[in-house]
Every structure is written in structure tokens, then in C-alpha cells.
Scaffold this motif. Structure first.
Motif, short mmCIF file in Angstrom:
data_model
loop_
_atom_site.label_atom_id
_atom_site.label_comp_id
_atom_site.label_asym_id
_atom_site.label_seq_id
_atom_site.Cartn_x
_atom_site.Cartn_y
_atom_site.Cartn_z
N HIS A 1 0.65 -1.36 0.11
CA HIS A 1 -0.08 -0.26 -0.12
C HIS A 1 0.59 1.54 0.31
O HIS A 1 0.67 1.89 0.97
N HIS B 1 1.09 5.35 -1.05
CA HIS B 1 1.22 6.09 -1.65
C HIS B 1 2.15 7.20 -2.15
O HIS B 1 2.00 8.14 -3.63
N GLU C 1 -5.76 5.95 -7.91
CA GLU C 1 -4.17 5.08 -7.26
C GLU C 1 -4.47 3.64 -7.92
O GLU C 1 -4.18 2.93 -8.08
N LYS D 1 -11.96 9.75 -5.89
CA LYS D 1 -12.56 9.99 -3.74
C LYS D 1 -12.10 10.48 -3.82
O LYS D 1 -10.73 11.45 -3.50
N ARG E 1 -11.76 11.15 0.55
CA ARG E 1 -11.28 10.61 1.80
C ARG E 1 -11.76 12.20 3.31
O ARG E 1 -11.28 12.68 2.95
N ASP F 1 -9.82 -3.91 -6.58
CA ASP F 1 -8.83 -2.79 -5.30
C ASP F 1 -7.94 -3.42 -5.26
O ASP F 1 -7.85 -4.69 -4.62
N ASP F 2 -7.37 -2.66 -4.23
CA ASP F 2 -5.48 -3.05 -3.59
C ASP F 2 -6.49 -3.82 -2.42
O ASP F 2 -6.30 -5.14 -1.87
N SER G 1 -10.36 -2.22 3.62
CA SER G 1 -10.15 -2.23 5.02
C SER G 1 -11.18 -2.30 6.50
O SER G 1 -11.74 -3.25 5.90
N THR G 2 -11.82 -1.22 5.78
CA THR G 2 -12.89 -0.46 6.32
C THR G 2 -13.60 -1.16 5.73
O THR G 2 -15.45 -1.73 5.56
N GLY G 3 -14.02 -1.02 4.03
CA GLY G 3 -15.01 -1.61 3.01
C GLY G 3 -15.70 -0.54 2.64
O GLY G 3 -16.61 -1.01 1.45
N THR H 1 -14.51 2.90 1.11
CA THR H 1 -14.45 2.71 -0.38
C THR H 1 -15.39 1.85 -1.21
O THR H 1 -16.47 2.02 -2.04
C1 R5P Z 1 -7.06 3.40 -1.30
O1 R5P Z 1 -5.50 3.85 -1.46
C2 R5P Z 1 -6.77 1.96 -1.00
O2 R5P Z 1 -6.44 1.91 -2.63
C3 R5P Z 1 -8.39 1.40 -0.91
O3 R5P Z 1 -8.83 2.04 -1.23
C4 R5P Z 1 -8.76 2.11 0.65
O4 R5P Z 1 -7.58 1.80 1.17
C5 R5P Z 1 -9.45 1.27 1.65
O5 R5P Z 1 -10.11 1.32 2.52
P1 R5P Z 1 -11.55 1.39 2.93
O6 R5P Z 1 -11.41 -0.05 2.83
O7 R5P Z 1 -11.06 1.26 4.63
O8 R5P Z 1 -11.86 2.15 2.36
#
Ligand code: R5P
Length: 291
Positions: free
Chosen positions: A124, A126, A168, A189, A191, A215-216, A219-221, A223
Motif C-alpha cells: 500500500h 501512496h 490509485e 474518491k 477521503r 482494488d488493492d 479495510s473498512t470496506g 470505499t
Molecule cells: C486507498 O488508497 C486504497 O487503495 C483503498 O481504496 C483503501 O485503503 C480502502 O480502505 P477502506 O476499505 O477503509 O475504504
């Protein structure tokens, strides 16, 4: 040569050893009641040792890695290759507030001190584009899961539309769509915090199309949830999700299923109920290349 694995990432590590035609041995990890770890290596160690472990939920695992590496060196190992399909602590690449640790640099330095080579998948990163500027090793290799992802989707759909939820993700969705000549779009997006995002998308005719958000990491989902909400309002035939690293904390899977997402798939970089394809065919030839 020998491949060392751990009970919490057993099957992928065994599959990798078998693909590389290497003997597999388990590192035994004992957790004492006070939370400390004891690791026990096999009694005989080879010159080159591959250590395979996903570094999800990493805090104990980093200490255990340090103990394993130091012990393997003491036992005569000359070259230690870490294969970490999920690499931790790569997000915090700057101090956003005074006093904050830049975890990426610190963990990168830690890893480069203990291992000789590192191979991972979709770390991950950035603001830093190259893994070897974080983990200062000649072989700090960052692989993309786009090839196995594309092959996996090709077995499921004829002409899906691939959606990246943020700029990204363009690198992954353009590679996957490009391999197969599929349509792709990248959303915008914003944030606002760990659990708050807003997603916008250009106009496109999604009616009766199979859509896959790629997506890569989930995490919380959030996105994926925001992107899925937007896409489901556009009447597709189906909506699916494919990620490299699956965490889906905060009941994100339930929320996505309730929204009407038909399939949620991930690689086995992090062991999870959504795991749908293995990274072994991606990892093995890249390990062979550096041996
Ligand atoms: C963002 O830079 C990553 O590629 C993911 O989109 C992001 O980390 C996902 O995080 P979450 O599931 O918490 O939205």
C-alpha cells in the motif's frame, strides 16, 4: 534450501514450497500468558531460507520474524528471503501531525536489517512509488496481482466493466482491462477520515453489464460500499468485488451483501472467507528469478 511457514498462513506457504519443489518446515510459535512469543525453528537450517508469512495483524508477527531471522542466522543461514504476500505498515508514509511516527520508513528499515530479500504483492504505497526506497534491499520486489486477477475474472465473465474506486487503482484496473480488452472506468474518491469517503463516477451505460470493482485492499470496506451504492443505482446485470488484500472490518461484508453485491472475491494474501484465488503462480517464478 528450505521454506519456513507458520500455522497462521499454512496452506499458501505449503503450496509455495511445493511449487518451488522445496522442503517445508513449520516454525512453532508459542505465546506465553503474558503475551510474549517464543519461536522454535527446525533443528537443521539450509544456507538459503525462504520465510513465508502474510503480515496482516502484524505486531506480534514482526517480533516473531525478528526472532526467526536472528535464530536462523545463528544456525548458519546465509541468505534469508522474506515472502510476505501482505506487507504491513506501508500506509503511514509521512507525519501528518507533529510527533507522528513515519511507520513505513521505520518498518522498512527494520525489515531490511533482518532479511536479504523481500517479495510482496500490491504493497500500500501512496506518495512513495518504489518499494526499494522504503525497504533498502537490492531485491525489494513489489508484484502486482493483476495477472491472476484478470485470469480469474476471465473465467467468470465475458465482457465485464472494471471499475477502480480511486485514481490509485487506475494502475490495476487499466492492466486487468487491458489484458482482455474490457471497458474500465476510474472513480474520483475524496477521503474525509478513516471511515468516511465520497465517490463520484463519470457517466457510462452500465445497464445490463457485469461490473467488477477492483482494488488493492478492503479495510473498512467504505470505499467499496460507496462505490457499490453508486453503481447499483445504475441498473447493472451484476456487481462484484475483487481485491488483493481482504480485511473487511466493521461488518463490511454484511453491508456489501445487503446492498446487493453478488460476489466478493480476494486473493489469499490475507486468509479470509472471500479468498478465491492463489498467488502461488505469481510468487514462485519471481522467487526463482532471484535465487
Ligand atoms: C486507498 O488508497 C486504497 O487503495 C483503498 O481504496 C483503501 O485503503 C480502502 O480502505 P477502506 O476499505 O477503509 O475504504
Amino acid at each position: 534450501m528450505l521454506l519456513l511457514g507458520f500455522a497462521d498462513y499454512l496452506e499458501p506457504a505449503k503450496a509455495l514450497a511445493s511449487k518451488l519443489k522445496l522442503p517445508f518446515s513449520l516454525v512453532e510459535v508459542h505465546h506465553f500468558p503474558d503475551g510474549e512469543s517464543k519461536v522454535t525453528l527446525p533443528v537443521s537450517i539450509s544456507d538459503t531460507v525462504i520465510i513465508c508469512r502474510s503480515l496482516a495483524q502484524p505486531n506480534d508477527k514482526l517480533i516473531e520474524l525478528m526472532l526467526v531471522c536472528a535464530t536462523a542466522r545463528k544456525m548458519g543461514a546465509k541468505r534469508l528471503i522474506l515472502v510476505a504476500p501482505y506487507l504491513c505498515y506501508m500506509r503511514q508514509d509521512k507525519a501528518f501531525n507533529p510527533g507522528e511516527a513515519i511507520s513505513q520508513q521505520i518498518i522498512g528499515e527494520f525489515l531490511s536489517h533482518y532479511v536479504d530479500d523481500l517479495i510482496t504483492v500490491d504493497p500500500h504505497l501512496h506518495r512513495v512509488s518504489r518499494l526499494n526506497s522504503v525497504v533498502k534491499l537490492e531485491n525489494a520486489i513489489s508484484l502486482q496481482a493483476t495477472q491472476p486477477m484478470g485470469e480469474f475474472l476471465n473465467e467468470k465473465f465475458t465482457a465485464p466493466v472494471i471499475i477502480g474506486p480511486d485514481e490509485e487503482s487506475r494502475q490495476w484496473v487499466s492492466a486487468i482491462a487491458g489484458q482482455h480488452g474490457w471497458d474500465f472506468l476510474v472513480a474520483i474518491k475524496q477521503r474525509f477520515g478513516d471511515r468516511s469517503v465520497k465517490v463520484e463516477l463519470d457517466d457510462f451505460d452500465f445497464i445490463d453489464r457485469d461490473i467488477v470493482i477492483v482494488d488493492d485492499i478492503a479495510s473498512t470496506g467504505n470505499t467499496l460500499i460507496k462505490t457499490a451504492e453508486l453503481l447499483l443505482s445504475k441498473h447493472p446485470e451484476s456487481l462484484s468485488i475483487l481485491v488483493t488484500h481482504a480485511f473487511f472490518v466493521d461488518k463490511a461484508l454484511d453491508k456489501l451483501e445487503q446492498l446487493g453485491v453478488r460476489n466478493i472475491w480476494s486473493s489469499d494474501s490475507v486468509l479470509h472467507s472471500t479468498n478465491a484465488f492463489s498467488l502461488v503462480d505469481l510468487l514462485a517464478p519471481n522467487i526463482e528469478n532471484i535465487l
